[in-house]
Design a protein around this motif. Structure first.
Motif, PDB file in Angstrom:
ATOM      1  N   MET A  50       0.810  -1.214   0.000  1.00 45.00           N
ATOM      2  CA  MET A  50       0.000   0.000   0.000  1.00 45.00           C
ATOM      3  C   MET A  50       0.845   1.266   0.000  1.00 45.00           C
ATOM      4  O   MET A  50       0.333   2.354  -0.253  1.00 45.00           O
ATOM      5  N   LEU A  51       2.126   1.135   0.306  1.00 49.18           N
ATOM      6  CA  LEU A  51       2.970   2.325   0.484  1.00 49.18           C
ATOM      7  C   LEU A  51       2.985   3.260  -0.725  1.00 49.18           C
ATOM      8  O   LEU A  51       2.901   4.482  -0.542  1.00 49.18           O
ATOM      9  N   PRO A  52       3.084   2.770  -1.977  1.00 51.61           N
ATOM     10  CA  PRO A  52       3.081   3.722  -3.103  1.00 51.61           C
ATOM     11  C   PRO A  52       1.824   4.581  -3.154  1.00 51.61           C
ATOM     12  O   PRO A  52       1.899   5.795  -3.373  1.00 51.61           O
ATOM     13  N   GLY A  53       0.668   3.968  -2.951  1.00 50.05           N
ATOM     14  CA  GLY A  53      -0.576   4.727  -2.981  1.00 50.05           C
ATOM     15  C   GLY A  53      -0.666   5.731  -1.853  1.00 50.05           C
ATOM     16  O   GLY A  53      -1.104   6.876  -2.049  1.00 50.05           O
ATOM     17  N   VAL A  54      -0.250   5.321  -0.658  1.00 53.36           N
ATOM     18  CA  VAL A  54      -0.273   6.228   0.489  1.00 53.36           C
ATOM     19  C   VAL A  54       0.709   7.370   0.275  1.00 53.36           C
ATOM     20  O   VAL A  54       0.407   8.539   0.564  1.00 53.36           O
ATOM     21  N   ALA A  55       1.895   7.054  -0.251  1.00 48.85           N
ATOM     22  CA  ALA A  55       2.910   8.083  -0.474  1.00 48.85           C
ATOM     23  C   ALA A  55       2.447   9.098  -1.515  1.00 48.85           C
ATOM     24  O   ALA A  55       2.593  10.315  -1.331  1.00 48.85           O
ATOM     25  N   LEU A  56       1.869   8.615  -2.611  1.00 51.24           N
ATOM     26  CA  LEU A  56       1.378   9.532  -3.648  1.00 51.24           C
ATOM     27  C   LEU A  56       0.246  10.409  -3.118  1.00 51.24           C
ATOM     28  O   LEU A  56       0.186  11.616  -3.395  1.00 51.24           O
ATOM     29  N   ALA A  57      -0.663   9.796  -2.361  1.00 43.73           N
ATOM     30  CA  ALA A  57      -1.762  10.571  -1.797  1.00 43.73           C
ATOM     31  C   ALA A  57      -1.249  11.644  -0.845  1.00 43.73           C
ATOM     32  O   ALA A  57      -1.754  12.766  -0.817  1.00 43.73           O
ATOM     33  N   SER A  58      -0.215  11.292  -0.082  1.00 41.98           N
ATOM     34  CA  SER A  58       0.364  12.264   0.850  1.00 41.98           C
ATOM     35  C   SER A  58       1.049  13.404   0.106  1.00 41.98           C
ATOM     36  O   SER A  58       0.892  14.583   0.451  1.00 41.98           O
ATOM     37  N   GLY A 100       8.839  -4.781  -5.419  1.00 40.70           N
ATOM     38  CA  GLY A 100       8.705  -3.685  -6.372  1.00 40.70           C
ATOM     39  C   GLY A 100       7.866  -2.538  -5.845  1.00 40.70           C
ATOM     40  O   GLY A 100       8.257  -1.367  -5.941  1.00 40.70           O
ATOM     41  N   MET A 101       6.704  -2.843  -5.264  1.00 38.13           N
ATOM     42  CA  MET A 101       5.833  -1.784  -4.777  1.00 38.13           C
ATOM     43  C   MET A 101       6.380  -1.131  -3.514  1.00 38.13           C
ATOM     44  O   MET A 101       6.251   0.085  -3.326  1.00 38.13           O
ATOM     45  N   LEU A 102       6.995  -1.921  -2.656  1.00 37.74           N
ATOM     46  CA  LEU A 102       7.599  -1.338  -1.458  1.00 37.74           C
ATOM     47  C   LEU A 102       8.739  -0.401  -1.835  1.00 37.74           C
ATOM     48  O   LEU A 102       8.871   0.697  -1.278  1.00 37.74           O
ATOM     49  N   SER A 103       9.545  -0.804  -2.814  1.00 43.87           N
ATOM     50  CA  SER A 103      10.645   0.053  -3.273  1.00 43.87           C
ATOM     51  C   SER A 103      10.117   1.343  -3.884  1.00 43.87           C
ATOM     52  O   SER A 103      10.636   2.434  -3.626  1.00 43.87           O
ATOM     53  N   ALA A 104       9.061   1.217  -4.698  1.00 40.71           N
ATOM     54  CA  ALA A 104       8.474   2.418  -5.312  1.00 40.71           C
ATOM     55  C   ALA A 104       7.944   3.365  -4.246  1.00 40.71           C
ATOM     56  O   ALA A 104       8.109   4.594  -4.341  1.00 40.71           O
ATOM     57  N   GLY A 105       7.324   2.794  -3.220  1.00 36.25           N
ATOM     58  CA  GLY A 105       6.808   3.634  -2.144  1.00 36.25           C
ATOM     59  C   GLY A 105       7.900   4.356  -1.390  1.00 36.25           C
ATOM     60  O   GLY A 105       7.780   5.544  -1.069  1.00 36.25           O
ATOM     61  N   VAL A 106       8.979   3.650  -1.101  1.00 38.96           N
ATOM     62  CA  VAL A 106      10.099   4.274  -0.377  1.00 38.96           C
ATOM     63  C   VAL A 106      10.724   5.384  -1.218  1.00 38.96           C
ATOM     64  O   VAL A 106      11.105   6.448  -0.706  1.00 38.96           O
TER      65      VAL A 106
END
Length: 296
Positions: A50-58, A100-106
């Motif tokens: 979920m991190l990429p979506g949360v990061a983009l929303a933030s 992949g998604m965790l890396s994108a979020g970070v």
């Protein structure tokens, strides 16, 4: 006994208690199926995916819950799409998307000026910062989780024990699997912003796994998981208050410790039981419709 009740005289600890209990019950509904279906790794991947979506929303100033839901949905669709490649196991597909998604979020979060704070808040949450509004969201999520579990109970039970039999009985295992993914996503998305992904995953797996060692029926596993999760919340908040530890991580640690205590007790129970003198004949894994009804 004053030391036990002292923390809950403070209003924010009371809200944390109710928030933890609501999350525990939500996770009991979803986590029971996750444990019985063997979807723990997928649950972990979706929690961190979920991190990429949360990061983009933030970064964009959008709704964090919407960002989390979209990201978790993308994770579920990705796992489904990669699962169609016969040479790729499900674990491989989940692992690739997880990293992949965790890396994108970070990477996205790293552009924020408060990188460490944002990432820590996502992983560990702040159960002591639960607001009345958050409790309202969790209550709505609990009602939705209960409805999904109730309406899909028979199909979920058949899917867990024998997908082929579920198909024979006309219970549409593909649709049931999708509903299970939706239920798991609901539990994770509704709870992460309150208690963090680590605590959500801890309550999603540990209490149902502990209860499954003792209960033979699925409703009893759910009830036991809710009680163990709620008890872990109470014990974790008390320990956190007196020892000065992080509340969310302490609750998660207590839940995991409860599983190991349950596993040890179950092992001792099995040792005390009389073993049969002759080995029993192996049983077929397929279930009849009557057996499915009994398990549920």
């Amino acid at each position: 006994m004053e030391w036990l009740f002292e923390p809950f005289e403070v209003s924010f600890v009371q809200r944390a208690l109710w928030g933890g209990i609501l999350v525990s019950v939500i996770c009991a509904f979803a986590g029971t199926w996750v444990v019985l279906r063997g979807m723990a790794f997928l649950g972990d991947a979706m929690a961190h995916g979920m991190l990429p979506g949360v990061a983009l929303a933030s970064v964009l100033g959008g709704n964090l819950l919407l960002g989390a839901a979209l990201s978790a949905g993308a994770m579920a669709l990705g796992v489904t799409a990669l699962g169609r490649f016969p040479r790729l196991s499900q674990d491989t597909s989940i692992g690739l998307l997880f990293v992949g998604m965790l890396s994108a979020g970070v990477i996205i979060v790293s552009h924020s000026e408060s990188f460490a704070v944002d990432l820590t808040g996502f992983l560990f949450g702040d159960v002591l910062a639960v607001r009345d509004q958050d409790l309202g969201y969790l209550l709505l999520a609990l009602i939705a989780a209960a409805l999904v579990s109730l309406l899909g109970h028979r199909a979920f039970t058949a899917l867990v024990f024998d997908p082929r039999k579920a198909h024979t009985l006309g219970l549409r295992p593909g649709l049931a699997h999708g509903a299970l993914l939706g239920l798991m996503t609901l539990a994770i998305v509704a709870s992460f912003h309150v208690v963090g992904t680590l605590l959500v995953f801890g309550l999603l797996i540990a209490p149902p796994a502990a209860a499954a060692l003792w209960a033979g029926r699925i409703p009893l596993i759910m009830l036991g998981a809710a009680l163990i999760g709620s008890g872990s919340t109470v014990a974790g908040l008390v320990v956190s208050w007196h020892w000065g530890t992080a509340a969310g991580a302490t609750i998660s640690a207590v839940a995991v410790a409860a599983f190991f205590v349950s596993a040890l007790a179950a092992h001792l129970r099995d040792l005390l039981r009389a073993r049969p003198t002759t080995p029993a004949a192996p049983r077929e894994t397929t279930m009849t419709e009557r057996e499915i009804e009994h398990a549920s």
